[in-house]
Write an enzyme that holds these catalytic residues in place. Structure first.
Site, mmCIF file in Angstrom:
data_model
loop_
_atom_site.group_PDB
_atom_site.id
_atom_site.type_symbol
_atom_site.label_atom_id
_atom_site.label_comp_id
_atom_site.label_asym_id
_atom_site.label_seq_id
_atom_site.Cartn_x
_atom_site.Cartn_y
_atom_site.Cartn_z
ATOM 1 N N GLY A 152 0.827 -1.201 0.000
ATOM 2 C CA GLY A 152 0.000 0.000 0.000
ATOM 3 C C GLY A 152 0.864 1.254 0.000
ATOM 4 O O GLY A 152 2.068 1.199 0.279
ATOM 5 N N CYS A 153 0.240 2.376 -0.303
ATOM 6 C CA CYS A 153 0.991 3.631 -0.411
ATOM 7 C C CYS A 153 1.492 4.089 0.965
ATOM 8 O O CYS A 153 2.689 4.328 1.148
ATOM 9 C CB CYS A 153 0.142 4.701 -1.082
#
Ligand SMILES: NC(=O)c1ccc[n+]([C@@H]2O[C@H](COP(=O)([O-])OP(=O)(O)OC[C@H]3O[C@@H](n4cnc5c(N)ncnc54)[C@H](OP(=O)(O)O)[C@@H]3O)[C@@H](O)[C@H]2O)c1
Length: 349
Positions: A152-153
């Protein structure tokens, strides 16, 4: 020169998908042979994205596993959580290599996924098979694999900033706080009240405090990388900008350390890794300094008064936090130069 690998991009009308198209266009070993849309098959690729005119031509393909298998060797699934868990097993069963950008295969426990995502988890055999592709830390596992779950970011920015210090035992893991801010493209292209211009412009707000689905991902990867069971306090915020994540992270020092100690530790940890840049003393990274690039920039401050370290890390959420890291993972999977197609100078100003 060896034949190029053929790539399909599913979810190509989303922000992650369209950034994949941008990056793959200049990749020396990849040809995008299928640009796929579940909602706009048959329409011109540049219809929803005029900036792609004369760059990608033709029409969008439907999500059809047989067609993808004929046209491609690798699939990037830039699809939402809940959709990837349905689509990816069929791609894998068809013998395709897969890099999935969603959260559906990051957590190894289906029960944990269900708790945080409130969705049905993917079949366990695929959860087990997915390699968590945080390139700078787990890159050896990615090499030669055929199925990567792209991080994920927020976790990418947080983990790259935290892992060296936790692994070295310099900070008390029980005291970690991650204060994170993201641009609104992190929420994807679909419309919602949260990202409505008049709701986000000149506004700055926290959301999903202590309940964001990236919390267990950060804890899982920290434990995998360091052996420490680390409960983190994670507060995400939305900032009225398009791209970028800044994580400001706090932890109590176990013993006396200086900023220079941190700089030396991190430079050694990331030695030879092209996409992590460690700032010098008193120089803290800003989101614009990585905009449009695959860099993660990290800086430090040690507070002698409170015995805490502040670690700041920035990424472009759509590049290092999504499409760029996905390409980096493909490079590792295929045994290519890790930087292939990713030598991007940040856009400034
Ligand atoms: N945005 C970020 O900064 C970021 C960072 C890291 C990870 N991610 C993850 O990457 C994935 C894509 O994110 P995004 O920001 O690109 O989202 P997005 O802009 O909402 O795009 C997702 C695309 O997926 C396609 N799609 C939706 N439902 C589908 C279904 N049931 N089957 C097949 N395709 C479907 C849609 O395209 P079509 O209608 O054309 O099929 C949609 O445009 C998400 O899982 C997200 O969590 C995003």
């Amino acid at each position: 020169m060896a034949a190029r690998i053929r790539a399909a991009v599913v979810g190509s009308t989303g922000y992650g998908g369209v950034d994949l198209l941008r990056l793959l266009r200049r990749h020396p070993h990849v040809e995008v042979t299928s640009v796929i849309s579940s909602s706009s098959a048959g329409q011109d690729i540049s219809g929803g994205y005029p900036h792609l005119a004369d760059i990608y031509e033709g029409t969008l393909d439907p999500v059809d596993v047989d067609l993808i298998r004929q046209k491609a060797d690798v699939v990037f699934a830039a699809t939402p959580s809940g959709a990837s868990s349905e689509l990816v097993p069929a791609f894998l069963d068809a013998g395709l290599k897969v890099i999935d950008l969603s959260g559906d295969f990051r957590l190894k426990s289906g029960a944990l996924y269900e708790k945080w995502y409130r969705k049905k988890p993917a079949d366990e055999k695929y959860l087990v098979r997915a390699v968590y592709g945080l390139c700078e830390v787990f890159g050896d596992e990615v090499k030669g694999s055929d199925f990567v779950s792209n991080p994920g970011c927020y976790p990418t920015a947080a983990l790259l900033g935290l892992i060296p210090a936790v692994k070295a035992g310099w900070v008390d893991p029980e005291t970690i706080i991650i204060d994170a801010k993201s641009g609104v493209s992190g929420a994807g292209r679909s419309l919602s009240l949260t990202v409505h211009y008049s709701e986000i412009n000149e506004n700055f707000k926290a959301y999903r405090v202590n309940s964001h689905q990236h919390t267990p991902e950060i804890e899982m990867a920290l434990e995998k990388a360091t052996g420490a069971t680390v409960p983190v306090t994670f507060t995400p915020h939305l900032v009225p900008m398009t791209r970028g994540i800044l994580c400001t992270m706090y932890a109590r020092l176990k013993e006396h350390r200086t900023e220079q100690d941190f700089i030396d530790l991190y430079r050694e940890f990331y030695r030879g890794r092209p996409f992590v840049r460690i700032r010098g003393r008193g120089v803290w990274p800003a989101t614009k300094e990585v905009w449009g690039s695959n860099y993660c920039d990290i800086g430090f401050s040690v507070d002698e008064r409170t015995h805490r370290v502040t670690i700041l890390s920035v990424i472009d959420n759509l590049v290092k936090g999504a499409a760029g890291q996905a390409v980096q993972n493909l490079n590792l999977m295929m045994g290519w130069d890790e930087s292939a197609g990713l030598e991007l100078v940040p856009v400034y100003p």
